[in-house]
Write an enzyme that holds these catalytic residues in place. Structure first.
Site, mmCIF file in Angstrom:
data_model
loop_
_atom_site.group_PDB
_atom_site.id
_atom_site.type_symbol
_atom_site.label_atom_id
_atom_site.label_comp_id
_atom_site.label_asym_id
_atom_site.label_seq_id
_atom_site.Cartn_x
_atom_site.Cartn_y
_atom_site.Cartn_z
ATOM 1 N N ARG A 192 0.834 -1.197 0.000
ATOM 2 C CA ARG A 192 0.000 0.000 0.000
ATOM 3 C C ARG A 192 0.873 1.255 0.000
ATOM 4 O O ARG A 192 1.785 1.404 0.812
ATOM 5 C CB ARG A 192 -0.859 -0.019 1.264
ATOM 6 C CG ARG A 192 -1.634 1.237 1.544
ATOM 7 C CD ARG A 192 -2.819 1.323 0.637
ATOM 8 N NE ARG A 192 -3.550 2.547 0.815
ATOM 9 C CZ ARG A 192 -4.625 2.687 1.567
ATOM 10 N NH1 ARG A 192 -5.059 1.663 2.249
ATOM 11 N NH2 ARG A 192 -5.255 3.834 1.646
ATOM 12 N N ARG B 98 -13.201 -0.294 4.268
ATOM 13 C CA ARG B 98 -11.869 -0.836 4.388
ATOM 14 C C ARG B 98 -11.282 -0.339 5.693
ATOM 15 O O ARG B 98 -11.389 0.813 6.004
ATOM 16 C CB ARG B 98 -10.984 -0.356 3.241
ATOM 17 C CG ARG B 98 -11.604 -0.551 1.885
ATOM 18 C CD ARG B 98 -11.364 -1.974 1.369
ATOM 19 N NE ARG B 98 -11.801 -2.111 0.007
ATOM 20 C CZ ARG B 98 -13.050 -2.441 -0.324
ATOM 21 N NH1 ARG B 98 -13.948 -2.665 0.582
ATOM 22 N NH2 ARG B 98 -13.388 -2.564 -1.586
ATOM 23 N N ALA B 153 -13.280 4.124 0.014
ATOM 24 C CA ALA B 153 -12.220 4.735 0.816
ATOM 25 C C ALA B 153 -12.085 3.992 2.133
ATOM 26 O O ALA B 153 -13.071 3.724 2.798
ATOM 27 C CB ALA B 153 -12.553 6.200 1.086
ATOM 28 N N ASP B 154 -10.843 3.667 2.504
ATOM 29 C CA ASP B 154 -10.666 3.061 3.819
ATOM 30 C C ASP B 154 -10.137 4.125 4.782
ATOM 31 O O ASP B 154 -10.034 5.292 4.439
ATOM 32 C CB ASP B 154 -9.764 1.828 3.744
ATOM 33 C CG ASP B 154 -8.329 2.175 3.358
ATOM 34 O OD1 ASP B 154 -7.542 1.240 3.141
ATOM 35 O OD2 ASP B 154 -8.000 3.377 3.253
ATOM 36 N N SER B 155 -9.778 3.695 5.987
ATOM 37 C CA SER B 155 -9.448 4.683 7.006
ATOM 38 C C SER B 155 -8.191 5.463 6.634
ATOM 39 O O SER B 155 -8.115 6.671 6.885
ATOM 40 C CB SER B 155 -9.269 4.018 8.363
ATOM 41 O OG SER B 155 -8.363 2.942 8.255
#
Lengths: 342, 200
Positions: A192, B98, B153-155
Site C-alpha cells: 500500500r 476498508r 475509501a478506507d481509514s
C-alpha cells in the site's frame, strides 16, 4: 432437487464432541428461534439450497482455550468468483444486510459486503458449535457504532460471549474471534502506498516518539512498511476499544514495536486531557505477515492481573484459517503463510 | 499520475458502471439501466426519523434530503433504487469500510435540511481532492452526495483526504468532526464552517 455437492477438505483440528444442548420444548415443538429443529423445516429461500444442511457442513473449529487466544478466519474476494457460491452466501444475509448490499453501486463493493457478512455469520456459527444457523444471528451497535452480537437472553452461549471484529482490504477480508475479551483487528496490504509523505502523515496523526522512530529509518520503503505496521496496530487498538476514531485519537497513545517484551502501548501526555480516561493500556497485541502480502494486527483486552512493567505479557495465542465457507478451510498459522512479526 | 493507488490493481469498482448521482446542483441524471430493475423493495416513502442509538440505526447520511432536492429541481422522481430511503431504519451493522475504523459513518442525526449548506466552490474542491486521493477513474462522478464508502475509501484514505483538505483550506479538523463526515457534502460543510470560524 439436487443440493450442492460440496467438497470439504478440512485440515483443521478434529471435531470435538459437544455437550448436548437443552432446548425449551413445549408440545414437542422447539420454540427457540435460534435452534434448528429437525422437526421443523427451515423456510427455503431458493430451491435446492437448504440452509440447514449447508451450515451443518461447517466443521467445528478447536475451541478458544483462553481469553488470550484469538482465532482469525479470512477469505480472499478475488478468488471467490463462483456465482452460485456467492448466491449461497447471499442467502445467509439478513434482509437489511441484503438491502445494504443492494445499495452499493459498485459491484466489487457489493460483493465485499456479501462476503464479509457471510464470513462473519459462518464464523460465529462455527464458534457456537455449529448449532446456530448463520442466518439467525442478530447484531447491535454500541453507541459509537461498533457492531456486536445481540445474544438472545436465554441462550447459554451468552455465558461466554464471543467477541468479533472484521477488517477489509480489497484483497482480503478477515474476521477475528475472541472469547471474553474485546478484540480489534486490522489488515493492510504490504504494498500500500500513500499519497502523502510518510513523515508528514506521521507528524499529523502519530505521536512524537513514533515519528522519531520512523524518522530513524533511512530506507523509504522500509519506512513505509513500518508506518503501515504502526498504522494497523493503532487501528486494531481503536477498533478493540470500540469508541471510534475520536475516542482514541492516534496522537493519544504510542505503540512500541521493538521492545523486549513484545508490542507495548503507552498513553501520551495528550491523553491526560479530560475525555480520554477510558484509554487503557492493558491490551495485548500481535502483528503478523499474511501470505507475504498483508500485515495483520490483532489487539485483545488483557484481563490478567499481572500487568506490572516488569512482567512480560504472555503472547497472544493466534490461529489463522483461510476459508472458503462451506467449501474449504485451511489452517495457515504455523506455516509460511503466517509470519509473526511481534 | 494516478496517485496513491498505482500499486493496486485497478478494480472494476471504479469501472465504467455509471454511478447514480444525485447532485443537488446539477439536474439529477437517472440511470436508465437501473430504473429497469424490478423494484423488489417497497415503494419510496419518506422514512420516519429513527433513533440514532441504540440498535438498528443507519449509518448513512440523510438520503431523503436528496429526494427533496430532486423534487424541488422538478425532475421525475422515479428513483430506480429507493433502497437508500428505506435503509435508514433497518440497518443493523456498519458498512464495508476498508479498515473499518468508524472514522466516519457514525449514525448521523437525521437532517431534513433541504439545501446544500456548503458552497459549491468548496464542494468542487473537495471532489477534486477526493478524486485525486482515491485515484477515481475518469468519468466517474463524484459530487456532493457521494459517500466516501461508495468510493471504497478506507481509514487511511480518509485521513489522507482530511489532511489534504486541511492543507488546501488551511484549517485543522478535529477527530470528532472528521468522524461525522460521510459524504463529500459533509466535508464541504465542515470546511466552510471552519474557514468562516477562522476568519471571524
Amino acid at each position: 432437487m439436487r443440493h450442492h455437492h460440496l467438497l470439504l477438505r478440512c485440515r483443521a483440528m478434529p471435531l470435538l464432541p459437544l455437550p448436548p444442548r437443552t432446548l425449551r420444548v413445549s408440545g414437542g415443538l422447539v420454540h427457540h428461534r435460534l435452534i434448528r429443529c429437525h422437526g421443523m423445516p427451515i423456510p427455503r429461500r431458493t430451491p435446492g439450497v437448504s440452509g440447514g444442511r449447508l451450515f451443518a457442513s461447517l466443521p467445528l473449529p478447536p475451541p478458544l482455550q483462553s481469553p488470550r487466544e484469538v482465532h482469525v478466519w479470512y477469505l480472499c474476494p478475488d478468488e471467490l468468483n463462483n456465482q452460485s457460491q456467492l448466491n449461497m452466501y447471499e442467502e445467509l444475509l439478513s434482509p437489511s444486510e441484503r438491502e445494504y448490499a443492494d445499495s452499493m453501486k459498485a459491484t466489487m463493493l457489493r460483493k465485499d459486503v456479501v462476503l464479509s457478512r457471510a464470513l462473519l455469520r459462518t464464523t460465529l456459527s462455527r464458534y457456537t458449535g455449529c448449532k446456530i444457523d448463520p442466518r439467525s444471528f442478530e447484531f447491535k451497535k454500541n453507541k459509537f457504532g461498533k457492531p456486536e452480537v445481540l445474544w438472545p437472553l436465554d441462550d447459554s452461549t451468552a455465558e461466554q460471549p464471543l467477541h468479533f471484529n472484521i477488517s477489509h482490504t480489497t484483497s482480503l477480508i478477515a474476521c477475528g474471534i475472541a472469547i471474553n475479551a474485546h478484540i480489534g483487528i486490522d489488515v493492510e496490504e504490504k504494498k500500500r502506498n500513500t499519497t502523502k509523505n510518510i513523515l508528514s502523515l506521521a507528524r499529523r496523526y502519530f505521536t512524537p516518539s513514533e515519528v522519531d522512530s520512523l524518522a530513524e529509518i533511512s530506507d523509504s520503503d522500509a519506512q513505509r512498511k513500518e508506518f503501515l505496521k504502526l498504522w494497523t496496530l493503532k487501528e486494531a487498538y481503536v477498533k478493540a476499544l470500540g469508541m471510534g476514531f475520536s475516542g482514541a485519537p492516534f496522537s493519544t497513545f504510542s505503540i512500541m514495536l521493538e521492545t523486549s517484551k513484545g508490542i507495548r502501548i503507552s498513553k501520551t501526555s495528550n491523553a491526560s486531557r479530560p475525555g480520554y480516561d477510558h484509554l487503557s493500556e492493558n491490551w495485548l497485541f500481535t502483528l503478523a505477515e499474511l501470505n507475504s502480502s498483508h500485515y495483520m494486527s490483532v489487539c485483545i483486552e488483557d484481563s490478567s492481573r499481572s500487568q506490572g512493567p516488569e512482567d512480560s505479557p504472555a503472547p497472544v495465542g493466534l490461529k489463522v484459517w483461510k476459508t472458503v465457507p462451506f467449501v474449504e478451510d485451511t489452517l495457515v498459522s504455523g506455516t509460511e503463510a503466517v509470519k509473526l512479526i511481534a | 499520475m494516478a496517485g496513491a493507488r498505482t500499486d493496486r490493481p485497478v478494480s472494476p469498482l471504479r469501472g465504467p458502471r455509471r454511478r447514480y448521482s444525485r447532485c443537488a446542483i446539477t439536474p439529477p441524471r437517472i440511470n436508465v439501466a437501473r430504473s429497469l430493475l424490478p423494484l423488489s423493495s417497497t415503494p419510496p416513502h419518506p422514512p420516519s426519523p429513527s433513533p440514532v442509538a441504540p440498535s438498528r440505526s443507519s449509518c448513512s447520511p440523510p438520503p431523503f434530503a436528496c429526494c427533496l432536492m430532486a423534487s424541488i429541481a422538478g425532475s421525475a422522481v422515479s428513483f430506480a433504487k429507493p433502497v437508500k430511503a428505506i435503509n435508514t431504519n433497518s440497518l443493523s451493522f456498519s458498512g464495508p469500510r476498508r479498515g473499518n475504523a468508524f472514522l466516519r459513518l457514525q449514525p448521523v442525526p437525521m437532517r431534513f435540511a433541504v439545501c446544500c449548506s456548503a458552497k459549491q466552490d468548496t464542494v468542487e474542491k473537495v471532489c477534486e481532492i477526493v478524486k485525486k486521493q482515491l485515484a477515481v477513474p475518469e468519468g466517474t462522478e463524484v459530487c456532493g452526495t457521494t459517500k466516501f464508502s461508495d468510493l471504497g475509501a478506507d481509514s487511511l484514505d480518509t485521513v489522507e483526504i482530511v489532511m489534504g483538505l486541511e492543507e488546501e483550506f488551511q484549517i485543522s479538523v478535529e477527530e470528532t468532526s472528521a468522524q461525522a463526515i460521510a459524504t463529500v457534502e459533509d466535508a464541504a460543510t465542515l470546511i466552510d464552517k471552519l474557514v468562516s470560524a477562522k476568519s471571524s
